[in-house]
Design a protein around this motif. Structure first.
Motif, PDB file in Angstrom:
ATOM      1  N   ARG A 123      44.336 -27.367 -27.602  1.00 19.25           N
ATOM      2  CA  ARG A 123      43.931 -28.150 -26.500  1.00 19.25           C
ATOM      3  C   ARG A 123      42.670 -27.210 -26.029  1.00 19.25           C
ATOM      4  O   ARG A 123      42.645 -26.069 -25.886  1.00 19.25           O
ATOM      5  N   THR A 124      41.847 -27.780 -25.137  1.00 21.59           N
ATOM      6  CA  THR A 124      40.575 -26.869 -24.474  1.00 21.59           C
ATOM      7  C   THR A 124      40.719 -26.486 -23.155  1.00 21.59           C
ATOM      8  O   THR A 124      40.251 -25.678 -22.717  1.00 21.59           O
ATOM      9  N   ILE A 125      42.135 -27.024 -22.573  1.00 20.99           N
ATOM     10  CA  ILE A 125      42.316 -26.469 -21.369  1.00 20.99           C
ATOM     11  C   ILE A 125      43.651 -25.434 -21.409  1.00 20.99           C
ATOM     12  O   ILE A 125      44.364 -26.004 -22.457  1.00 20.99           O
ATOM     13  N   ALA A 126      43.790 -24.844 -20.305  1.00 15.98           N
ATOM     14  CA  ALA A 126      44.911 -23.873 -20.429  1.00 15.98           C
ATOM     15  C   ALA A 126      46.197 -24.835 -20.424  1.00 15.98           C
ATOM     16  O   ALA A 126      46.388 -26.002 -19.767  1.00 15.98           O
ATOM     17  N   HIS A 127      47.354 -24.239 -20.980  1.00 12.86           N
ATOM     18  CA  HIS A 127      48.567 -25.035 -21.214  1.00 12.86           C
ATOM     19  C   HIS A 127      49.937 -23.388 -20.996  1.00 12.86           C
ATOM     20  O   HIS A 127      49.426 -22.601 -21.445  1.00 12.86           O
ATOM     21  N   ARG A 128      50.746 -24.136 -20.571  1.00  9.69           N
ATOM     22  CA  ARG A 128      51.840 -23.358 -20.767  1.00  9.69           C
ATOM     23  C   ARG A 128      52.879 -23.705 -21.788  1.00  9.69           C
ATOM     24  O   ARG A 128      53.363 -24.916 -21.954  1.00  9.69           O
ATOM     25  N   ARG A 129      53.199 -22.744 -22.769  1.00  9.64           N
ATOM     26  CA  ARG A 129      54.043 -23.326 -24.385  1.00  9.64           C
ATOM     27  C   ARG A 129      55.272 -22.542 -24.188  1.00  9.64           C
ATOM     28  O   ARG A 129      55.372 -21.205 -23.828  1.00  9.64           O
ATOM     29  N   ARG A 130      56.239 -23.334 -24.785  1.00  9.94           N
ATOM     30  CA  ARG A 130      57.264 -22.748 -24.921  1.00  9.94           C
ATOM     31  C   ARG A 130      57.800 -22.336 -26.189  1.00  9.94           C
ATOM     32  O   ARG A 130      57.642 -23.412 -27.213  1.00  9.94           O
ATOM     33  N   VAL A 131      58.095 -21.293 -26.561  1.00  7.24           N
ATOM     34  CA  VAL A 131      58.541 -20.720 -28.014  1.00  7.24           C
ATOM     35  C   VAL A 131      59.857 -20.327 -28.360  1.00  7.24           C
ATOM     36  O   VAL A 131      60.469 -19.409 -27.321  1.00  7.24           O
ATOM     37  N   LEU A 132      60.432 -20.982 -29.014  1.00  6.84           N
ATOM     38  CA  LEU A 132      61.911 -20.853 -29.403  1.00  6.84           C
ATOM     39  C   LEU A 132      62.053 -19.941 -30.865  1.00  6.84           C
ATOM     40  O   LEU A 132      61.412 -20.051 -31.751  1.00  6.84           O
ATOM     41  N   VAL A 133      62.861 -18.650 -30.647  1.00  3.05           N
ATOM     42  CA  VAL A 133      62.767 -17.844 -31.721  1.00  3.05           C
ATOM     43  C   VAL A 133      64.668 -17.837 -31.887  1.00  3.05           C
ATOM     44  O   VAL A 133      65.386 -17.769 -31.094  1.00  3.05           O
ATOM     45  N   THR A 134      64.842 -18.284 -33.263  1.00  6.62           N
ATOM     46  CA  THR A 134      66.179 -18.109 -33.696  1.00  6.62           C
ATOM     47  C   THR A 134      66.311 -17.133 -34.768  1.00  6.62           C
ATOM     48  O   THR A 134      65.474 -17.392 -35.870  1.00  6.62           O
ATOM     49  N   VAL A 135      67.234 -16.277 -34.573  1.00  3.69           N
ATOM     50  CA  VAL A 135      67.592 -15.174 -35.697  1.00  3.69           C
ATOM     51  C   VAL A 135      68.817 -15.394 -36.323  1.00  3.69           C
ATOM     52  O   VAL A 135      69.726 -15.765 -35.535  1.00  3.69           O
ATOM     53  N   VAL A 136      69.195 -15.636 -37.785  1.00  3.00           N
ATOM     54  CA  VAL A 136      70.128 -15.565 -38.348  1.00  3.00           C
ATOM     55  C   VAL A 136      70.459 -14.688 -39.299  1.00  3.00           C
ATOM     56  O   VAL A 136      69.427 -14.433 -39.914  1.00  3.00           O
TER      57      VAL A 136
END
Length: 137
Positions: A123-136
């Motif tokens: 997107r061209t404007i600012a956003h807050r994004r959530r990243v999920l990390v799963t370690v197995v």
């Protein structure tokens, strides 16, 4: 054994933000010595990618390619409720992907010498994004 943790990334608009260090921290915290780390972004208008971390022109050129793959404001788009970049951002997400997996050994990711993990904001404007990390492992 499985371990999962999320973190937020604030973008300034279209472009890449390196998240390698935060993912590596989560992998270390997991206690998994051999396995896989899955990185997943919980949004449909940004991506997570592994790409070169040494030369920033690579990431600038990715923007040029993405503009060709999914141009903003194409008259053929029906979905534009959030602006000219709306459908293009969804298309770029489909092409670049919303998840990736990295092998883990010795409690660390096995990235190549010139590889880094990036959140790629479409997107061209600012956003807050959530990243999920799963370690197995």
């Amino acid at each position: 054994m499985a371990y999962q943790q999320s973190f937020d990334v604030s973008s300034r608009g279209r472009g890449t933000i390196e998240i390698t260090a935060e993912v590596a921290r989560i992998v270390r915290a997991s206690g998994v010595s051999i396995g896989l780390a899955n990185v997943f972004v919980q949004h449909t208008s940004c991506s997570v990618v592994v790409t070169e971390n040494a030369d920033p022109s690579v990431r600038r050129d990715l923007e040029t390619l993405a503009a060709r793959w999914a141009p903003d404001g194409d008259a053929a788009y029906h979905h534009d409720s959030e602006g000219d970049d709306d459908m293009a951002a969804h298309g770029r997400n489909i092409l670049a992907g919303c998840s990736l997996s990295v092998p883990v050994a010795g409690g660390a990711m096995l990235l190549g010498t010139w590889q880094g993990i990036y959140l790629w904001e479409h997107r061209t404007i600012a956003h807050r994004r959530r990243v999920l990390v799963t370690v197995v492992g």
